[in-house]
Design an enzyme around this catalytic site. Structure first.
Site, short mmCIF file in Angstrom:
data_model
loop_
_atom_site.label_atom_id
_atom_site.label_comp_id
_atom_site.label_asym_id
_atom_site.label_seq_id
_atom_site.Cartn_x
_atom_site.Cartn_y
_atom_site.Cartn_z
N LEU A 42 -0.16 -6.58 3.05
CA LEU A 42 -0.10 -7.66 2.06
C LEU A 42 1.05 -8.58 2.46
CD1 LEU A 42 -0.52 -5.85 -1.39
CD2 LEU A 42 -2.02 -7.64 -0.49
N ASP A 43 0.83 -9.89 2.34
CA ASP A 43 1.90 -10.85 2.63
C ASP A 43 3.06 -10.66 1.65
OD1 ASP A 43 0.61 -12.16 4.75
OD2 ASP A 43 -0.56 -13.37 3.35
#
Length: 301
Positions: A42-43
């Site tokens: 996930l960013d």
């Protein structure tokens, strides 16, 4: 403090503002686990479900990566950014459409199903061995080919209360889908420009319950090891979508030693079990089962 041999899956709720690797390392420290990996990045600006794979579970991370993902995402209209999200630099501005007049159902239907998607320049994909986002940060323009993806479900949820000129969506999609690109394309379809202002992953495959890092810290500080162990899922959580194959007792030693065995099952991958215990993944081919990945846990023989 000595590291522990922990084997299992933690469904972690990653907070906004830290990388997936940072969240992984914090969870590993809280559990004092010897080995850990994760099943899908996930960013830093995104939050939500990050499967943390302890011990032998790390061998089966790709099966999580292959699963569908579900997100809630906010599209902010008015400008695009070089990264496709709120952390980037604005690159193109366009008027905000009259959001009250948009046929959201028709727009969502238009972008549902199997399609080709060009990944964003700021992605972890490799070009000649180099990450695309590193090339983009140096001012280069990575040439990324369009790839097939599937948007299984796309629903409009209304405007985001805290974001002006916005629209929220729930998306269930196949692996390899970039929500940043999808939202940018949605804005372009309305003759506007937009970027991802918020992103939260709410499910991976059929798993949606998750535990925040703050809760883990509270349990660790209070010495509630039972609570920490209770939320760990078994190794075969990663392979729950695969058909099950129980190995006969007479053949268990052969498969555990990495040898293929005769089997009448159809082709494809199977979750392998010995006396009810998950032992790995095998590939059915030409009337035989070939071990693909096996657990290194002690045999019960």
């Amino acid at each position: 403090m000595a590291r522990k041999k922990i084997h299992g899956v933690l469904l972690l709720d990653k907070p906004v503002g830290i990388s997936s690797n940072s969240a992984l390392q914090q969870a590993r420290w809280l559990y004092q686990a010897e080995k850990a990996g994760h099943g899908g990045t996930l960013d830093p600006f995104a939050s939500g479900l990050l499967p943390v794979l302890f011990g032998e579970a790390a061998k089966f991370g790709r099966y999580y990566l292959d699963g569908d993902k579900t997100y809630e995402a906010t599209l902010a209209f008015g400008h695009e950014t070089d990264s496709g999200d709120l952390t980037g630099t604005p690159t193109r501005h366009a008027p905000v459409p009259n959001l009250d007049c948009v046929d959201w159902a028709a727009l969502c239907a238009r972008f549902s199903g199997t399609q080709q998607q060009t990944p964003p320049a700021y992605s972890a994909l490799k070009i000649d061995g180099k990450r695309a986002y590193n090339l983009a940060r140096r001012g280069e323009t990575p040439e990324l080919a369009a790839r097939p993806i599937t948007i299984h479900e796309l629903h409009y949820l209304g405007p985001a209360p805290a974001v002006a000129d916005s629209a929220r969506f729930r998306v269930r999609c196949s692996k390899g889908t970039y929500i940043r690109s999808l939202l940018q394309d949605l804005a372009a379809a309305l003759d506007s420009a937009g970027h991802t202002a918020a992103l939260r992953r709410i499910a991976v495959a059929d798993h949606h319950d998750m535990t925040p890092l703050a809760t883990l810290r509270d349990w660790q500080e209070s010495g509630d090891e039972a609570a920490m162990q209770h939320i760990l899922l078994p190794l075969d959580t990663c392979t729950a979508h695969l058909p099950r194959l129980d190995i006969p007792a007479a053949k268990q030693r052969f498969i555990r030693n990495g040898n293929d065995i005769a089997c009448a099952n159809a082709g494809g991958e199977y979750a392998l079990y010995a006396d009810g215990t998950f032992i790995g993944v095998g590939l059915g081919k030409d009337g035989r089962i070939y071990p693909v990945r096996l657990c290194a846990l002690p045999s019960t023989e």
